[in-house]
Design a protein around this motif. Sequence first.
Motif, PDB file in Angstrom:
ATOM      1  N   LYS B  23       2.054  -3.039   2.655  1.00  0.00           N
ATOM      2  CA  LYS B  23       2.198  -1.693   3.204  1.00  0.00           C
ATOM      3  C   LYS B  23       2.345  -1.754   4.729  1.00  0.00           C
ATOM      4  O   LYS B  23       1.876  -2.694   5.365  1.00  0.00           O
ATOM      5  CB  LYS B  23       0.961  -0.856   2.874  1.00  0.00           C
ATOM      6  N   ALA B  24       2.978  -0.738   5.293  1.00  0.00           N
ATOM      7  CA  ALA B  24       3.180  -0.724   6.742  1.00  0.00           C
ATOM      8  C   ALA B  24       2.977   0.680   7.286  1.00  0.00           C
ATOM      9  O   ALA B  24       3.136   1.670   6.572  1.00  0.00           O
ATOM     10  CB  ALA B  24       4.590  -1.202   7.067  1.00  0.00           C
ATOM     11  N   ILE B  25       2.616   0.748   8.561  1.00  0.00           N
ATOM     12  CA  ILE B  25       2.686   2.025   9.250  1.00  0.00           C
ATOM     13  C   ILE B  25       3.776   1.910  10.302  1.00  0.00           C
ATOM     14  O   ILE B  25       4.127   0.806  10.733  1.00  0.00           O
ATOM     15  CB  ILE B  25       1.352   2.438   9.932  1.00  0.00           C
ATOM     16  N   ILE B  26       4.341   3.033  10.691  1.00  0.00           N
ATOM     17  CA  ILE B  26       5.296   3.016  11.799  1.00  0.00           C
ATOM     18  C   ILE B  26       4.810   3.953  12.880  1.00  0.00           C
ATOM     19  O   ILE B  26       4.364   5.068  12.616  1.00  0.00           O
ATOM     20  CB  ILE B  26       6.729   3.366  11.360  1.00  0.00           C
ATOM     21  N   ASP B  47       6.963   4.874  -0.424  1.00  0.00           N
ATOM     22  CA  ASP B  47       5.578   5.311  -0.230  1.00  0.00           C
ATOM     23  C   ASP B  47       4.676   4.241   0.356  1.00  0.00           C
ATOM     24  O   ASP B  47       3.515   4.518   0.672  1.00  0.00           O
ATOM     25  CB  ASP B  47       4.992   5.784  -1.575  1.00  0.00           C
ATOM     26  N   ARG B  48       5.196   3.048   0.499  1.00  0.00           N
ATOM     27  CA  ARG B  48       4.395   1.991   1.111  1.00  0.00           C
ATOM     28  C   ARG B  48       4.414   2.104   2.638  1.00  0.00           C
ATOM     29  O   ARG B  48       3.888   1.259   3.340  1.00  0.00           O
ATOM     30  CB  ARG B  48       4.911   0.620   0.684  1.00  0.00           C
ATOM     31  N   LEU B  49       5.085   3.157   3.142  1.00  0.00           N
ATOM     32  CA  LEU B  49       5.156   3.356   4.593  1.00  0.00           C
ATOM     33  C   LEU B  49       4.497   4.669   4.980  1.00  0.00           C
ATOM     34  O   LEU B  49       4.689   5.693   4.332  1.00  0.00           O
ATOM     35  CB  LEU B  49       6.617   3.408   5.045  1.00  0.00           C
ATOM     36  N   LEU B  50       3.715   4.612   6.053  1.00  0.00           N
ATOM     37  CA  LEU B  50       3.155   5.845   6.621  1.00  0.00           C
ATOM     38  C   LEU B  50       3.589   5.922   8.087  1.00  0.00           C
ATOM     39  O   LEU B  50       3.368   4.988   8.859  1.00  0.00           O
ATOM     40  CB  LEU B  50       1.618   5.821   6.550  1.00  0.00           C
ATOM     41  N   ALA B  51       4.236   7.044   8.456  1.00  0.00           N
ATOM     42  CA  ALA B  51       4.604   7.236   9.857  1.00  0.00           C
ATOM     43  C   ALA B  51       3.431   7.915  10.571  1.00  0.00           C
ATOM     44  O   ALA B  51       2.889   8.901  10.078  1.00  0.00           O
ATOM     45  CB  ALA B  51       5.855   8.094   9.958  1.00  0.00           C
ATOM     46  N   VAL B  52       3.046   7.351  11.714  1.00  0.00           N
ATOM     47  CA  VAL B  52       1.930   7.919  12.456  1.00  0.00           C
ATOM     48  C   VAL B  52       2.439   8.434  13.805  1.00  0.00           C
ATOM     49  O   VAL B  52       3.033   7.684  14.585  1.00  0.00           O
ATOM     50  CB  VAL B  52       0.833   6.860  12.692  1.00  0.00           C
ATOM     51  N   LEU B 111      -5.432   2.993  18.119  1.00  0.00           N
ATOM     52  CA  LEU B 111      -5.294   4.066  17.135  1.00  0.00           C
ATOM     53  C   LEU B 111      -4.449   3.613  15.940  1.00  0.00           C
ATOM     54  O   LEU B 111      -4.760   3.933  14.795  1.00  0.00           O
ATOM     55  CB  LEU B 111      -4.667   5.299  17.789  1.00  0.00           C
ATOM     56  N   PHE B 112      -3.396   2.843  16.223  1.00  0.00           N
ATOM     57  CA  PHE B 112      -2.555   2.372  15.117  1.00  0.00           C
ATOM     58  C   PHE B 112      -3.335   1.429  14.208  1.00  0.00           C
ATOM     59  O   PHE B 112      -3.191   1.473  12.988  1.00  0.00           O
ATOM     60  CB  PHE B 112      -1.288   1.691  15.640  1.00  0.00           C
ATOM     61  N   GLU B 113      -4.164   0.578  14.814  1.00  0.00           N
ATOM     62  CA  GLU B 113      -4.944  -0.349  13.987  1.00  0.00           C
ATOM     63  C   GLU B 113      -5.905   0.430  13.093  1.00  0.00           C
ATOM     64  O   GLU B 113      -6.091   0.105  11.923  1.00  0.00           O
ATOM     65  CB  GLU B 113      -5.682  -1.369  14.870  1.00  0.00           C
ATOM     66  N   ARG B 114      -6.484   1.483  13.656  1.00  0.00           N
ATOM     67  CA  ARG B 114      -7.404   2.311  12.881  1.00  0.00           C
ATOM     68  C   ARG B 114      -6.668   2.983  11.710  1.00  0.00           C
ATOM     69  O   ARG B 114      -7.119   2.963  10.567  1.00  0.00           O
ATOM     70  CB  ARG B 114      -7.995   3.378  13.806  1.00  0.00           C
ATOM     71  N   GLU B 115      -5.503   3.547  12.018  1.00  0.00           N
ATOM     72  CA  GLU B 115      -4.728   4.235  10.972  1.00  0.00           C
ATOM     73  C   GLU B 115      -4.245   3.247   9.910  1.00  0.00           C
ATOM     74  O   GLU B 115      -4.211   3.577   8.728  1.00  0.00           O
ATOM     75  CB  GLU B 115      -3.525   4.951  11.590  1.00  0.00           C
ATOM     76  N   ALA B 116      -3.853   2.045  10.360  1.00  0.00           N
ATOM     77  CA  ALA B 116      -3.362   1.038   9.414  1.00  0.00           C
ATOM     78  C   ALA B 116      -4.475   0.655   8.447  1.00  0.00           C
ATOM     79  O   ALA B 116      -4.259   0.528   7.244  1.00  0.00           O
ATOM     80  CB  ALA B 116      -2.869  -0.197  10.172  1.00  0.00           C
ATOM     81  N   GLN B 117      -5.673   0.511   9.016  1.00  0.00           N
ATOM     82  CA  GLN B 117      -6.798   0.121   8.179  1.00  0.00           C
ATOM     83  C   GLN B 117      -7.062   1.163   7.090  1.00  0.00           C
ATOM     84  O   GLN B 117      -7.222   0.833   5.921  1.00  0.00           O
ATOM     85  CB  GLN B 117      -8.029  -0.079   9.042  1.00  0.00           C
ATOM     86  N   SER B 118      -7.055   2.436   7.485  1.00  0.00           N
ATOM     87  CA  SER B 118      -7.375   3.433   6.466  1.00  0.00           C
ATOM     88  C   SER B 118      -6.233   3.608   5.456  1.00  0.00           C
ATOM     89  O   SER B 118      -6.453   4.038   4.338  1.00  0.00           O
ATOM     90  CB  SER B 118      -7.805   4.765   7.096  1.00  0.00           C
ATOM     91  N   PHE B 119      -5.025   3.225   5.842  1.00  0.00           N
ATOM     92  CA  PHE B 119      -3.899   3.305   4.901  1.00  0.00           C
ATOM     93  C   PHE B 119      -3.766   2.011   4.081  1.00  0.00           C
ATOM     94  O   PHE B 119      -3.049   1.957   3.090  1.00  0.00           O
ATOM     95  CB  PHE B 119      -2.608   3.582   5.690  1.00  0.00           C
TER      96      PHE B 119
END
Lengths: 190, 315
Positions: B23-26, B47-52, B111-119
Amino acid sequence: MRVYVVDNGGQWTHREWRVLKYLGAETKIVANDTRVSELDGLDGLVLSGGAPRVGVDPGKMGRNGEYLDAFEAPILGICAGHQFMAKHLGGDAAPAKVPEFGKSVVEIHQPDVLFEGLPNRFEVWESHNDEVTQLPKDFVALASSENCDIQAMRHRDRPLFGLQFHPEVEHTQFGADIFRNFLRLCETSK
Amino acid sequence: MKFDANAFIAEQIEAIRRAVPTKAIIACSGGVDSTTAAVLASRALGDRLLAVYIDTGLMRRGETEDVAQTLKELNVRHRIVQAADEFFGALKGILDPEKKRTVIGRAFIELFEREAQSFGADHLVQGTIAPDWIESGGQLRDRIKTHHNVGGLPETMKLKLVEPLRDLYKDEVRAVARALGVRVSERQPFPGPGLAVRVVGEVTPDRVALVRGASAVVEEEFQAAAGRGLMPLPWQYFAVLLPVQTVGVHGDLRVYGHTIAVRAVDSIDGMTAVYSKIPHEVLDRISIRITNEVAGINRVVYDVSNKPPSTIEWE
């Protein structure tokens, strides 16, 4: 046609790569300490500009000297690449009396295949603190600007060319034409 | 062999699929680069991607609402994070532009690391383009300015980076954006650190509000003038708050107010630029509106520098 760009750390190295790619050349950016043997069989080489002072600091120019000595296909030195070419081949480069940054105008004095189809005066973009102060043996000056006598030079016999200005940026007029002329030269020197 | 946007899109969707088995965030600011990267990554990963999107408090007027709308329209799974307090806290007392950029880059990555962790993501996709890493320097290359998406990254980052637009310039990204049907394809560039690098000197909520108000006027007036055919729309146009106060007179009273510099340039790729030749009637309207509508500003100047020797942004 394969023409690579030797990266001396310039802001516009990647632009040189882009212009060559757009003109249909097979191109790649290579580190300036790449061995000559790895560049074997290339049809031409562009020596990029560089971070401040690298053109006059051989310690930072990697194997540029070896390329100039060993390479038979055409070489185009830009800014630091041009200054180093002069210094390495027996001329000289030093801090410019008047450094040029941004818009300037060059005047061609000596018609050359590199400038084929171009007017004698056109707008170019500059970004240099140093300049070629003395031509190497067997080189001729081709163009100048108000504050810089040697904006372009070439070897009389070998396909070695140096430009102080930057043909690779969008705002230099006829920049792509200069690269196109260089590529044609690479093609005919094969 | 000009740039082929459709071939690029097919290649990169494939490359992102190969690079991200999980999974990835952008990181998405809503600009052309990151929105384009988000759509590419979303096509590759679904759905394996979450845009932040992070609202740093350093965005322009209406920007957060607009970005949320864009991501919704593009069908990209996304999350809006409110973090203005964190950014203003981190910027307190900082005057040096490079320090601002690094502090902001670091705040983003935390913040991205935090969001990545929860996703549950282990990859970070970014819309980094060529000038970002070129100007950030490294090895032989001199650092012109630290781009937040390059220079703010800690040396030991847990997230693996994926940068599909790394070799492109803005004009090429726009071609990709158009081919993908991204509405913001023609939007003017806006720096990652936001209005923080358009406030010369300390970044406080009050000073950001001044430059935000002035920027809105600049954007409205340039767009209106271009719409009326008075001038072509510049490549980029914005306001900068200067750390200079000067004397003015308002209703027979002396005032000692702030100064706004208006900057507008024409460029193709951001690597060279010329200042835009703006009709005086347009500058006149901008000046009158800013000095009347943005309380605290009593002087407006126009920047007539090219790149080089200057850069487009002031910091």
